[in-house]
Design a protein around this motif. Structure first.
Motif, short mmCIF file in Angstrom:
data_model
loop_
_atom_site.label_atom_id
_atom_site.label_comp_id
_atom_site.label_asym_id
_atom_site.label_seq_id
_atom_site.Cartn_x
_atom_site.Cartn_y
_atom_site.Cartn_z
N ASN A 1 0.86 -1.18 0.05
CA ASN A 1 -0.24 0.22 -0.05
C ASN A 1 0.75 1.34 -0.09
OD1 ASN A 1 0.78 -0.89 2.62
ND2 ASN A 1 -0.73 0.03 3.62
N HIS A 2 1.64 1.31 -0.90
CA HIS A 2 2.66 2.26 -0.94
C HIS A 2 2.06 3.88 -1.39
CE1 HIS A 2 2.15 2.00 -5.10
NE2 HIS A 2 2.72 0.83 -5.32
N ILE A 3 0.79 3.74 -1.82
CA ILE A 3 0.08 5.12 -1.75
C ILE A 3 0.00 5.78 -0.57
CG2 ILE A 3 -2.16 4.14 -1.61
CD1 ILE A 3 -3.21 6.13 -4.01
N GLN A 4 -0.08 5.13 0.53
CA GLN A 4 -0.26 5.63 1.92
C GLN A 4 1.28 6.03 2.50
OE1 GLN A 4 -2.52 2.36 3.41
NE2 GLN A 4 -4.20 3.84 3.84
N GLU B 1 -0.71 -2.35 -10.18
CA GLU B 1 0.47 -2.63 -11.16
C GLU B 1 1.56 -1.53 -11.02
OE1 GLU B 1 -1.24 -2.37 -15.00
OE2 GLU B 1 -1.97 -4.40 -15.15
N HIS B 2 1.32 -0.50 -9.94
CA HIS B 2 2.34 0.31 -9.64
C HIS B 2 3.20 -0.23 -8.62
CE1 HIS B 2 0.93 4.07 -11.72
NE2 HIS B 2 -0.33 3.91 -11.74
N GLU B 3 4.55 0.06 -9.10
CA GLU B 3 5.44 -0.60 -8.00
C GLU B 3 5.95 0.69 -7.11
OE1 GLU B 3 8.69 -2.33 -10.13
OE2 GLU B 3 7.39 -4.07 -10.99
N SER B 4 5.69 1.69 -7.48
CA SER B 4 5.86 3.03 -6.78
C SER B 4 4.65 3.86 -6.56
CB SER B 4 7.15 3.67 -7.11
OG SER B 4 7.06 4.01 -8.40
N PRO B 5 4.49 4.84 -5.62
CA PRO B 5 3.54 5.75 -5.52
C PRO B 5 3.40 6.42 -6.93
CG PRO B 5 4.59 5.89 -3.68
CD PRO B 5 5.56 5.20 -4.63
N PRO B 6 1.85 6.73 -7.31
CA PRO B 6 1.67 7.43 -8.60
C PRO B 6 2.24 8.85 -8.60
CG PRO B 6 -0.48 7.05 -7.53
CD PRO B 6 0.82 6.34 -6.80
N GLN B 7 2.24 9.60 -9.56
CA GLN B 7 2.86 11.06 -9.51
C GLN B 7 1.64 11.82 -10.32
OE1 GLN B 7 5.31 12.00 -7.75
NE2 GLN B 7 5.37 9.77 -7.25
N GLY B 8 1.96 13.23 -10.25
CA GLY B 8 1.07 14.07 -11.03
C GLY B 8 -0.42 14.19 -10.84
N LEU B 9 -0.99 14.54 -12.01
CA LEU B 9 -2.39 14.58 -11.98
C LEU B 9 -3.07 13.38 -11.49
CD1 LEU B 9 -3.34 16.47 -15.36
CD2 LEU B 9 -3.39 17.42 -12.97
N LYS C 1 -2.18 11.12 -9.44
CA LYS C 1 -1.91 10.99 -7.79
C LYS C 1 -3.05 11.82 -7.23
CE LYS C 1 1.19 13.27 -5.46
NZ LYS C 1 2.35 13.95 -5.03
N GLU C 2 -3.43 12.95 -7.75
CA GLU C 2 -4.28 13.94 -6.90
C GLU C 2 -5.63 13.40 -7.47
OE1 GLU C 2 -1.64 17.95 -8.41
OE2 GLU C 2 -3.98 18.19 -7.85
N ALA C 3 -5.87 12.81 -8.61
CA ALA C 3 -7.08 12.37 -8.97
C ALA C 3 -7.59 11.08 -8.37
CB ALA C 3 -7.28 12.18 -10.46
N ILE C 4 -6.69 10.25 -8.19
CA ILE C 4 -6.90 8.88 -7.47
C ILE C 4 -7.13 9.01 -6.12
CG2 ILE C 4 -4.52 8.19 -6.83
CD1 ILE C 4 -7.36 6.17 -8.43
N LYS C 5 -6.58 10.15 -5.32
CA LYS C 5 -6.85 10.42 -4.18
C LYS C 5 -8.41 11.06 -4.06
CE LYS C 5 -2.31 11.12 -2.29
NZ LYS C 5 -1.36 12.42 -1.60
N LEU D 1 8.22 3.79 -19.39
CA LEU D 1 7.05 3.13 -19.21
C LEU D 1 6.17 3.41 -18.02
CD1 LEU D 1 8.87 -0.26 -20.31
CD2 LEU D 1 7.05 0.83 -21.48
N ARG D 2 6.99 3.85 -17.02
CA ARG D 2 6.25 4.12 -15.88
C ARG D 2 5.27 5.26 -16.05
NH1 ARG D 2 10.79 2.12 -12.82
NH2 ARG D 2 11.88 4.12 -13.06
#
Length: 817
Positions: free
Chosen positions: A97-100, A189-197, A199-203, A258-259
């Protein structure tokens, strides 16, 4: 809170709270001592055992390691509201749960909830991440549903209005659930936290703020990021060419590219999903088409788009996206079969359904068989567990869209969820067997179809022993298909019993979830109406068909491209029933309603609807003819001809017989309207198609039919004074009639005489008096013999007068010479 929430979802609620409170799990100590942050590392899932000796650090905090129970503490030298990012460094584990791991420090006296960080082996991280996000998103959906449900107590609203709102809300909830697994797949599928738009949108999305998520994902920002991504891609390619980067550097930059591509694709996918959940189909269509064009190598995006395209009958789009998704997941399965083989099977099952709609039997059967082999292998390799657990676990089949249509369209179950667990593999076997059986039945492989459907029924009944409410709909779906087979075998009473069982099951379920089960109920009603028609219970059959139509009318606004062709099918059956009852006005109205519904068809619509549309035009044309409306009859049969012509190009001459019959009827109509040239051409087309059926496809075409077509062609050529062509056609008719007269003399000897007479007339017109006399004399002699055994025939006198006229003309010519 729903009764279905498990202990996993209760813990997931805590994680959701993390997101809503800036992903923080700290308590405020004081400004001097700093902010105290508490957390715990667990293995694989939220309720897993603690993991000790895990290093954790962050900027402005002293690093530490977890204790024996997995717990840890950090003291931040930061102000409340400042951003923090945790770093977890353990070579044997990856964060699920790296998003946290990123958030904002809370204000003093805020609620205290220790952060649970889930760890897993790197090769298993995606599997556990998928499980975590599924639970988390399901909980969010349930909370949104319960919140909105509690707002439906408007005093000014009638009970009916409230019930309608509840039904709509239930449908929205179901749509969200269907999309949850796809979104969980993307996040996992993300091995690291998402970035940019993204990241904000998914939150925002995970917090339930869909409108704000759309605002973040506005077209201008997405286009800006896409252009930046394109620019970076171009620059990277230029660097590859000009600088000849070292292999290691090149590989790293490729991974980074690719990421970034995955992040961009997921942002666009999220926007399409939100539009779809808000029933903004046109905007969703535009977004999905943009998505698959920009990100052709993103498997989840291609598959999600393919499902949307297929469900809304954008068949060409769906075919392309299924092909791309299949190629992508096949490649991934080579590297990680445990993770992606279920994806391959899922895509193959969906692709098989699409190929069936396109009437591509061989391709659909290959897709189903490959999917079946994968599911059987996965089921056999599943960890040892009780059958009861397998029945109770996984995805609820009642939550899948079950597609039960009328007699003109077989019933198929919807696709499985991507990355289904091992417990779902057995259900995957059952699902594909059912779909394969339906396909085989439609194409005349009845024995194989019954075998596969019986195995699917056996699996579902075993599962239902432990979880009956979960598997009754799946059992009903297979019973419906077996009813189709019994009906085709002429076992109408048994078929009716099967259909009635299906109706009883779906009626019960439709009381609680009408938006999910009303449609499948309408399909079973249409099937039962068809059987009742065949056993001459016409009034009861009419009731069932009318009820099926009324149910579908309530659903058409939600999915017009999917529902309207099935409304048309029911109206077509109702029209046939009214013809049987001699209610011609009602029959005409039903056929016209069917054609109105079929107006949704276009070049991208499944070819499986075209035979029904052609049949409706054909039946309406016959009705117009019965009413002496010849011009309307011509227009209807011309429309049927166009439908069969289009269909015949798609399925390798399988509809030549329908084309030949339609042209034959059109020839008769043109002839009655004195449209001789058109009539001649359509008769010639019919003759050509009958000959092709006989020579290439070994169809048994009656010689009498060939003789009749030849005779009609000759008659029209004669009326147009095409004497030479008419003579050739009559001579062909004569040969066929002489052959038929050997076995059926009473029927065909008079026709031989008639054809001889016509040949005599044709040759007389061409001044071939010797041939004309020969044909006319033979015609006269046959008719004379017939007059001796039957009442005197006027045709004998006609032949006699023709002979006399020819002799007189010959004598006149001799005297002139």
């Amino acid at each position: 809170m729903s009764k279905r929430l498990s202990r996993y979802q209760n813990t997931a609620r805590q994680c959701l709270y993390w997101l809503l409170v800036c992903l923080s799990a700290a308590s405020w100590a004081n400004r001097d001592s700093g902010t105290l942050f508490k957390g715990r590392f667990v293995l694989n899932e939220l309720h897993g055992v603690g993991v000790e000796n895990v290093p954790v650090s962050a900027d402005a905090a002293s690093p530490t390691t977890s204790l024996s129970d997995g717990s840890f503490k950090l003291v931040f030298k930061k102000e409340p509201g400042e951003l923090f990012r945790l770093r977890v460094n353990h070579g044997d584990f990856a964060v699920v749960n790296h998003i946290q791991l990123e958030g904002y420090l809370p204000k003093p006296n805020s609620a205290y909830l220790p952060l649970t960080i889930i760890l897993a082996k790197p090769k298993e991280r995606q599997k556990w991440a998928l499980r975590f996000y599924r639970i988390m998103i399901d909980d969010i959906i349930e909370q949104q549903y319960q919140h909105k449900l509690g707002q439906l107590t408007d005093r000014n609203s009638s009970q009916q209005d409230i019930e309608q709102k509840v039904r709509k809300l239930t449908e929205e909830k179901q749509k969200l659930r269907e999309q949850a697994s796809m979104l969980a797949q993307s996040l996992s599928e993300h091995e690291s936290p998402p970035q940019g738009l993204y990241k904000e949108a998914i939150k925002l999305y995970l917090s339930g703020d869909l409108d704000q998520a759309l605002e973040v994902l506005n077209d201008a920002e997405l286009e800006k990021q896409y252009q930046q991504y394109q620019l970076k891609k171009g620059q990277l390619e230029k660097q590859f060419r000009e600088l000849k980067l070292k292999e290691a550097e090149l590989e790293e930059q490729s991974r980074e590219y690719l990421r970034e591509e995955a992040t961009q694709a997921n942002a666009n996918l999220l926007k399409a999903i939100v539009y779809e959940q808000q029933f903004k189909a046109e905007k969703a269509l535009v977004q999905y088409r943009t998505l698959v064009k920009r990100f052709p190598s993103h498997g989840s995006a291609q598959f999600s788009a393919a499902r949307f395209f297929s469900a809304n009958n954008y068949i060409n789009d769906a075919h392309q996206s299924y092909e791309k998704a299949l190629n992508i997941f096949r490649a991934k399965a080579k590297e990680n079969p445990q993770m992606h083989l279920p994806n391959v099977a899922t895509v193959l099952n969906g692709f098989g359904q699409l190929q069936g709609l396109q009437l591509k039997l061989d391709e659909a059967e290959r897709s189903y068989n490959e999917a079946l082999e994968i599911y059987r292998t996965l089921a056999s390799e599943a960890p040892s567990a009780s059958f009861k657990k397998m029945a109770e676990g996984g995805v609820n089949p009642a939550q899948r869209q079950i597609n039960v249509q009328g007699n003109s369209q077989s019933s198929d179950s919807d696709h499985a969820v991507l990355n289904s667990s091992s417990a779902d593999s057995l259900r995957g076997v059952s699902m594909v067997l059912s779909n394969l059986g339906n396909l085989q039945f439609r194409w005349g492989k009845q024995e194989k179809a019954e075998q596969n459907l019986m195995e699917a029924l056996s699996i579902n009944r075993r599962l239902a022993e432990y979880s009956p409410e979960r598997y009754k709909p799946a059992i009903a779906t297979v019973l419906n298909s077996l009813g189709n087979i019994l009906e085709a075998e002429g076992k109408f009473s048994e078929a009716a019993q099967h259909y009635q069982k299906v109706i009883d099951i779906f009626r019960e379920y439709a009381k609680h979830e009408p938006d999910l089960y009303q449609y499948v109920l309408s399909g079973a009603l249409q099937n039962l109406g068809g059987v009742l028609f065949k056993i001459h219970q016409l009034e009861e059959a009419e009731k069932k068909l009318v009820e099926a139509i009324e149910i579908r009318k309530t659903l058409v606004s939600k999915a017009p491209r999917a529902v309207l062709p099935n409304i048309a099918s029911a109206h077509s059956n109702l029209g046939i029933l009214y013809i049987k009852q001699n209610k011609l006005v009602k029959a005409q109205r039903s056929y016209q309603e069917a054609l109105k519904a079929y107006s949704i068809l276009d070049e991208d619509t499944p070819q499986s609807y075209l035979p029904d549309m052609g049949k409706v035009h054909h039946n309406l044309g016959l009705l117009y003819y019965k009413q002496s409306a010849l011009q309307d009859a011509v227009r209807s049969h011309e429309a049927a001809f166009q439908a069969y012509t289009r269909l015949n190009k798609k399925v390798r001459n399988n509809y030549l017989q329908e084309l030949a019959i339609t042209q034959f009827i059109l020839g008769d109509l043109y002839s009655e309207l004195d449209m001789y040239a058109q009539g001649e051409q359509t008769y010639l087309g019919a003759l050509k198609d009958f000959r092709t059926l006989e020579a290439i496809f070994s169809r048994d075409i009656k010689p009498s039919l060939i003789a009749e077509v030849q005779s009609k062609i000759a008659d029209l050529q004669s009326k147009q004074e095409k004497w030479a062509q008419a003579e050739v056609s009559y001579e062909a008719t004569l040969r066929t009639s002489r052959q038929l007269a050997l076995s059926e003399p009473d029927t065909y000897i008079p026709r031989v005489a008639s054809t001889l007479y016509n040949l005599g007339v044709i040759n007389y017109q061409q001044a071939n008096y010797a041939k004309a006399k020969s044909y006319a004399q033979e015609s006269m002699e046959i008719r004379k013999r017939l007059s001796e055994t039957h009442a005197e025939q006027p045709d004998f006198k006609k032949s006699s007068r023709l002979v006399a006229l020819i002799i007189k003309q010959q004598e006149k010519n001799e005297s002139t010479n």
